[in-house]
Design a protein around this motif. Structure first.
Motif, PDB file in Angstrom:
ATOM      1  N   UNK A 103       0.643  -1.079   0.472  1.00 21.63           N
ATOM      2  CA  UNK A 103       0.068   0.115   0.188  1.00 21.63           C
ATOM      3  C   UNK A 103       0.465   1.235  -0.558  1.00 21.63           C
ATOM      4  N   UNK A 104       1.865   1.380  -0.420  1.00 21.44           N
ATOM      5  CA  UNK A 104       2.616   2.807  -1.018  1.00 21.44           C
ATOM      6  C   UNK A 104       2.224   3.337  -1.545  1.00 21.44           C
ATOM      7  N   UNK A 105       1.982   4.627  -1.305  1.00 24.37           N
ATOM      8  CA  UNK A 105       1.874   5.183  -2.646  1.00 24.37           C
ATOM      9  C   UNK A 105       2.357   5.868  -3.872  1.00 24.37           C
ATOM     10  N   UNK A 106       2.378   5.184  -5.209  1.00 20.46           N
ATOM     11  CA  UNK A 106       3.899   5.098  -6.237  1.00 20.46           C
ATOM     12  C   UNK A 106       3.020   6.363  -6.833  1.00 20.46           C
ATOM     13  N   UNK A 107       2.023   7.119  -7.208  1.00 14.97           N
ATOM     14  CA  UNK A 107       1.959   8.434  -8.002  1.00 14.97           C
ATOM     15  C   UNK A 107       0.452   8.359  -7.962  1.00 14.97           C
ATOM     16  N   UNK A 108      -0.306  10.399  -8.038  1.00 13.83           N
ATOM     17  CA  UNK A 108      -0.964  10.684  -7.850  1.00 13.83           C
ATOM     18  C   UNK A 108      -0.863  11.709  -9.185  1.00 13.83           C
ATOM     19  N   UNK A 109      -2.336  12.310  -9.254  1.00 10.64           N
ATOM     20  CA  UNK A 109      -2.555  13.035 -10.385  1.00 10.64           C
ATOM     21  C   UNK A 109      -4.008  13.535 -11.004  1.00 10.64           C
ATOM     22  N   UNK A 110      -4.175  14.278 -11.856  1.00 12.54           N
ATOM     23  CA  UNK A 110      -6.072  14.759 -12.039  1.00 12.54           C
ATOM     24  C   UNK A 110      -5.966  15.047 -13.837  1.00 12.54           C
ATOM     25  N   UNK A 111      -6.893  14.277 -13.986  1.00 12.19           N
ATOM     26  CA  UNK A 111      -7.099  14.883 -15.224  1.00 12.19           C
ATOM     27  C   UNK A 111      -7.973  16.206 -15.560  1.00 12.19           C
ATOM     28  N   UNK A 112      -8.674  16.498 -16.196  1.00 15.18           N
ATOM     29  CA  UNK A 112      -9.665  17.179 -16.360  1.00 15.18           C
ATOM     30  C   UNK A 112      -9.877  17.297 -18.170  1.00 15.18           C
ATOM     31  N   UNK A 113     -11.053  16.877 -17.651  1.00 20.61           N
ATOM     32  CA  UNK A 113     -12.576  16.152 -19.396  1.00 20.61           C
ATOM     33  C   UNK A 113     -12.895  17.314 -19.599  1.00 20.61           C
ATOM     34  N   UNK A 114     -13.023  18.117 -21.034  1.00 18.65           N
ATOM     35  CA  UNK A 114     -13.770  18.736 -21.342  1.00 18.65           C
ATOM     36  C   UNK A 114     -15.103  18.430 -22.751  1.00 18.65           C
ATOM     37  N   UNK A 115     -15.912  19.092 -22.776  1.00 15.77           N
ATOM     38  CA  UNK A 115     -17.596  18.041 -22.983  1.00 15.77           C
ATOM     39  C   UNK A 115     -16.931  19.049 -25.094  1.00 15.77           C
ATOM     40  N   UNK A 116     -16.895  18.212 -25.535  1.00 22.96           N
ATOM     41  CA  UNK A 116     -17.275  18.516 -27.167  1.00 22.96           C
ATOM     42  C   UNK A 116     -18.237  17.584 -27.630  1.00 22.96           C
ATOM     43  N   UNK A 117     -18.923  18.286 -28.345  1.00 27.80           N
ATOM     44  CA  UNK A 117     -20.631  17.948 -29.597  1.00 27.80           C
ATOM     45  C   UNK A 117     -19.665  16.607 -30.553  1.00 27.80           C
ATOM     46  N   UNK A 118     -20.423  16.389 -31.606  1.00 27.83           N
ATOM     47  CA  UNK A 118     -20.642  15.897 -32.556  1.00 27.83           C
ATOM     48  C   UNK A 118     -20.447  16.784 -33.302  1.00 27.83           C
ATOM     49  N   UNK A 119     -19.900  17.207 -33.504  1.00 26.85           N
ATOM     50  CA  UNK A 119     -19.108  17.911 -34.520  1.00 26.85           C
ATOM     51  C   UNK A 119     -17.750  18.784 -33.935  1.00 26.85           C
ATOM     52  N   UNK A 120     -17.385  18.350 -33.150  1.00 33.59           N
ATOM     53  CA  UNK A 120     -16.202  18.739 -32.222  1.00 33.59           C
ATOM     54  C   UNK A 120     -15.906  20.180 -31.675  1.00 33.59           C
ATOM     55  N   UNK A 121     -17.585  20.258 -31.247  1.00 33.16           N
ATOM     56  CA  UNK A 121     -17.764  22.225 -31.086  1.00 33.16           C
ATOM     57  C   UNK A 121     -17.404  22.035 -29.754  1.00 33.16           C
ATOM     58  N   UNK A 122     -17.157  23.001 -28.530  1.00 30.07           N
ATOM     59  CA  UNK A 122     -17.233  22.668 -27.409  1.00 30.07           C
ATOM     60  C   UNK A 122     -18.307  22.999 -26.988  1.00 30.07           C
ATOM     61  N   UNK A 123     -18.228  22.537 -25.318  1.00 29.74           N
ATOM     62  CA  UNK A 123     -19.688  22.743 -24.994  1.00 29.74           C
ATOM     63  C   UNK A 123     -19.720  23.452 -23.605  1.00 29.74           C
ATOM     64  N   UNK A 124     -20.448  24.836 -23.609  1.00 24.44           N
ATOM     65  CA  UNK A 124     -20.197  25.932 -22.168  1.00 24.44           C
ATOM     66  C   UNK A 124     -21.940  25.536 -21.499  1.00 24.44           C
ATOM     67  N   UNK A 125     -22.644  24.495 -21.921  1.00 24.35           N
ATOM     68  CA  UNK A 125     -23.434  23.771 -21.004  1.00 24.35           C
ATOM     69  C   UNK A 125     -23.719  22.661 -20.566  1.00 24.35           C
ATOM     70  N   UNK A 126     -24.319  21.851 -19.330  1.00 20.52           N
ATOM     71  CA  UNK A 126     -23.883  20.394 -18.884  1.00 20.52           C
ATOM     72  C   UNK A 126     -24.790  19.509 -19.993  1.00 20.52           C
TER      73      UNK A 126
END
Length: 142
Positions: A103-126
């Motif tokens: 149970x030794x901690x070997x690594x930690x990290x984070x990710x952020x994913x952004x939503x895009x629609x089927x045309x590849x456009x960034x979504x601003x609404x959930x």
């Protein structure tokens, strides 16, 4: 707000090690992905299949990692994936990677994913499915 966590386990494969016989640093990105997939199965409605059905995708926008201890071939790895709630059309996770045997901690990290629609456009609404998921697991009504 509820803390949502999933814990899954994988075994280090030969293809994940480097010339020093340790897990290559880039392989931890795969472990993060394994964690997200397992999280989506544990908390249905937010997995990759759910996104695909909705015609919405969530590519990784940002990834951070810190490495503390090595992992070796055939060791079992425990992946702790925590959902991090942030406002906006995004998915954020925090990960801790442990060697299962001690149970030794070997690594930690984070990710952020952004939503895009089927045309590849960034979504601003959930996306609707994400709103429903937040209601179910977090008690949040957007």
């Amino acid at each position: 707000m509820k803390e949502l966590e999933d814990i899954c386990s994988v075994q280090v494969r030969f293809s994940e090690i480097d010339s020093m016989r340790r897990v290559w640093h880039g392989s931890y990105v795969i472990y993060f992905e394994d964690g997200r997939e397992s999280f989506g199965r544990h908390y249905p409605g937010i997995g990759y299949a759910d996104m695909q059905r909705a015609g919405i995708y969530a590519p990784v926008y940002e990834l951070r990692a810190k490495y503390y201890a090595p992992l070796f071939i055939n060791e079992r790895v425990e992946i702790h994936t925590h959902y991090v709630h942030k406002l906006g059309a995004r998915l954020d996770y925090f990960y801790r990677i442990y060697r299962e045997s001690d149970h030794i901690l070997c690594a930690e990290g984070s990710t952020t994913q952004l939503f895009i629609d089927s045309q590849g456009e960034l979504m601003t609404e959930l996306p609707f499915y994400y709103q429903e998921w937040q209601k179910k697991y977090l008690g949040i009504a957007e």
